[in-house]
Design a protein around this motif. Structure first.
Motif, short mmCIF file in Angstrom:
data_model
loop_
_atom_site.label_atom_id
_atom_site.label_comp_id
_atom_site.label_asym_id
_atom_site.label_seq_id
_atom_site.Cartn_x
_atom_site.Cartn_y
_atom_site.Cartn_z
N VAL A 99 0.83 -1.21 0.00
CA VAL A 99 0.00 0.00 0.00
C VAL A 99 0.87 1.25 0.00
CG1 VAL A 99 -1.69 1.32 1.34
CG2 VAL A 99 -1.98 -1.15 1.02
N TYR A 100 1.98 1.23 0.71
CA TYR A 100 2.91 2.36 0.66
C TYR A 100 3.41 2.57 -0.77
CZ TYR A 100 7.36 4.85 1.05
OH TYR A 100 8.40 5.73 0.86
N GLU A 101 3.86 1.50 -1.40
CA GLU A 101 4.38 1.61 -2.77
C GLU A 101 3.30 2.10 -3.74
OE1 GLU A 101 7.33 1.34 -3.94
OE2 GLU A 101 8.44 0.47 -2.27
N ALA A 102 2.10 1.54 -3.64
CA ALA A 102 1.01 1.95 -4.53
C ALA A 102 0.63 3.41 -4.28
CB ALA A 102 -0.19 1.04 -4.34
N GLY A 103 0.59 3.80 -3.01
CA GLY A 103 0.24 5.18 -2.68
C GLY A 103 1.27 6.17 -3.20
N MET A 104 2.55 5.83 -3.08
CA MET A 104 3.59 6.70 -3.59
C MET A 104 3.49 6.84 -5.11
SD MET A 104 5.45 8.05 -1.24
CE MET A 104 6.87 8.55 -2.20
N ARG A 105 3.20 5.76 -5.79
CA ARG A 105 3.07 5.80 -7.24
C ARG A 105 1.84 6.61 -7.66
NH1 ARG A 105 4.82 -0.55 -8.38
NH2 ARG A 105 6.75 -0.37 -7.17
N SER A 106 0.76 6.48 -6.90
CA SER A 106 -0.44 7.25 -7.21
C SER A 106 -0.22 8.74 -6.97
CB SER A 106 -1.61 6.75 -6.36
OG SER A 106 -2.79 7.45 -6.68
N ALA A 107 0.63 9.08 -6.01
CA ALA A 107 0.89 10.49 -5.69
C ALA A 107 1.92 11.12 -6.62
CB ALA A 107 1.37 10.60 -4.24
N ARG A 108 2.31 10.39 -7.64
CA ARG A 108 3.36 10.86 -8.56
C ARG A 108 2.88 12.02 -9.42
NH1 ARG A 108 0.19 7.20 -10.73
NH2 ARG A 108 -0.24 7.14 -12.96
N LEU A 109 3.83 12.74 -10.01
CA LEU A 109 3.52 13.67 -11.09
C LEU A 109 3.36 12.84 -12.36
CD1 LEU A 109 3.26 16.66 -11.90
CD2 LEU A 109 5.70 16.61 -12.44
N SER A 110 2.24 13.01 -13.04
CA SER A 110 1.92 12.14 -14.18
C SER A 110 1.68 12.97 -15.44
CB SER A 110 0.66 11.33 -13.86
OG SER A 110 0.20 10.64 -15.00
N MET A 111 1.86 12.31 -16.59
CA MET A 111 1.55 12.94 -17.87
C MET A 111 0.08 12.76 -18.24
SD MET A 111 4.48 14.16 -18.88
CE MET A 111 4.46 14.37 -20.66
N SER A 112 -0.65 11.97 -17.45
CA SER A 112 -2.04 11.68 -17.77
C SER A 112 -2.94 12.86 -17.44
CB SER A 112 -2.51 10.45 -16.98
OG SER A 112 -1.71 9.33 -17.28
N PRO A 113 -3.83 13.25 -18.35
CA PRO A 113 -4.77 14.33 -18.06
C PRO A 113 -5.69 13.95 -16.90
CG PRO A 113 -4.77 13.79 -20.41
CD PRO A 113 -3.99 12.73 -19.72
N GLY A 114 -5.94 14.88 -16.01
CA GLY A 114 -6.84 14.63 -14.90
C GLY A 114 -6.21 13.92 -13.73
N HIS A 115 -4.92 13.57 -13.81
CA HIS A 115 -4.27 12.91 -12.69
C HIS A 115 -4.08 13.90 -11.54
CE1 HIS A 115 -1.66 10.00 -10.64
NE2 HIS A 115 -0.93 11.05 -10.30
N TRP A 116 -4.54 13.52 -10.33
CA TRP A 116 -4.45 14.42 -9.19
C TRP A 116 -3.12 14.21 -8.46
CZ3 TRP A 116 -6.61 18.67 -7.60
CH2 TRP A 116 -6.40 19.10 -6.29
N VAL A 117 -2.43 15.32 -8.19
CA VAL A 117 -1.16 15.27 -7.47
C VAL A 117 -1.34 16.01 -6.14
CG1 VAL A 117 1.30 15.84 -7.51
CG2 VAL A 117 0.11 15.28 -9.65
N PRO A 118 -1.36 15.30 -5.02
CA PRO A 118 -1.53 15.97 -3.73
C PRO A 118 -0.32 16.81 -3.37
CG PRO A 118 -1.03 13.65 -3.40
CD PRO A 118 -1.22 13.83 -4.88
N ASN A 119 -0.57 17.92 -2.68
CA ASN A 119 0.53 18.80 -2.28
C ASN A 119 1.44 18.15 -1.24
OD1 ASN A 119 -0.43 20.92 -3.88
ND2 ASN A 119 -1.70 21.73 -2.24
N THR A 120 0.85 17.38 -0.35
CA THR A 120 1.61 16.84 0.78
C THR A 120 1.39 15.34 0.89
OG1 THR A 120 1.34 18.93 1.97
CG2 THR A 120 1.98 17.02 3.28
N VAL A 121 2.49 14.62 1.07
CA VAL A 121 2.44 13.18 1.30
C VAL A 121 3.19 12.89 2.60
CG1 VAL A 121 3.04 10.88 0.43
CG2 VAL A 121 2.40 12.70 -1.19
N LEU A 122 2.50 12.24 3.52
CA LEU A 122 3.09 11.87 4.80
C LEU A 122 2.93 10.37 5.05
CD1 LEU A 122 1.34 14.86 5.76
CD2 LEU A 122 3.36 14.63 7.19
#
Length: 202
Positions: A99-122
């Protein structure tokens, strides 16, 4: 916040959830059976959290579905658009690592339109695991001060997971004491500890 199992959210972020229940979304990745679901519902009721979701992966299998899991987290991120995301410390439990790995990958900067990038990851601490056994450069460097009421609510939410409590001398039976120890080291009555991965201040 993203939890591998029903109970991790209370063990790791119960005080923070009690502090800001109206702003919280709890996403649990694995399915834990009817008893744990009932315990989870009770814990969320105690903390005042209304937005809870479950992806229903089988316990112990998150790393086997990494690509699909990242995609599903991406979908929730795009819907909720959180400014802060909380992930479990990648301890020795396979689902916490997954879940840590998946969460970090989801929080990535992406080239996909509409991909949400959170400001803060803890990353949050789950005291029942000895994180010193897992090599990591994560450091507890953010501390969320809690009131005694919030520490009590966290302890009550954790106590709601009767099926997970081994009894006796165990961190799950010392939730308030652990919060007091973390807090006293920072000159506040109670606190939770987090590791900052990324923060974009706007």
């Amino acid at each position: 916040m993203i939890a591998p199992h029903m109970d991790d959210e209370s063990l790791g972020c119960g005080g923070l959830l009690a502090k800001h229940p109206e702003d919280a979304t709890v996403l649990v990745v694995t399915e834990s059976g009817e008893q744990r679901r009932a315990e989870h519902a009770r814990a969320m009721e105690l903390l005042g959290v209304r937005d809870t979701r479950c992806l229903d992966y089988r316990d112990g299998t998150t790393q086997q579905h990494m690509s699909e899991l990242v995609g599903r987290l991406d979908e929730v991120m795009a819907e909720v658009q959180p400014h802060e995301v909380y992930l479990p410390f990648p301890s020795l439990h396979q689902d916490h690592i997954g879940v840590y790995e998946a969460g970090m990958r989801s929080a990535r900067l992406s080239m996909s339109p509409g991909h949400w990038v959170p400001n803060t990851v803890l990353v949050y601490d789950i005291a029942v695991y000895d994180v010193n056994l897992y090599p990591s450069d994560l450091r507890w460097n953010v501390f969320e001060a809690l009131t005694e009421e919030q520490a009590d609510l966290k302890a009550a939410a954790c106590a709601a997971y009767v099926s997970e409590n081994p009894g006796g001398a165990h961190p799950m039976n010392s939730i308030k004491e652990i919060a007091a120890t973390v807090g006293h080291m920072r000159k506040v009555p109670f606190a939770e500890q987090y590791a900052l991965v990324r923060q974009v201040r706007r």
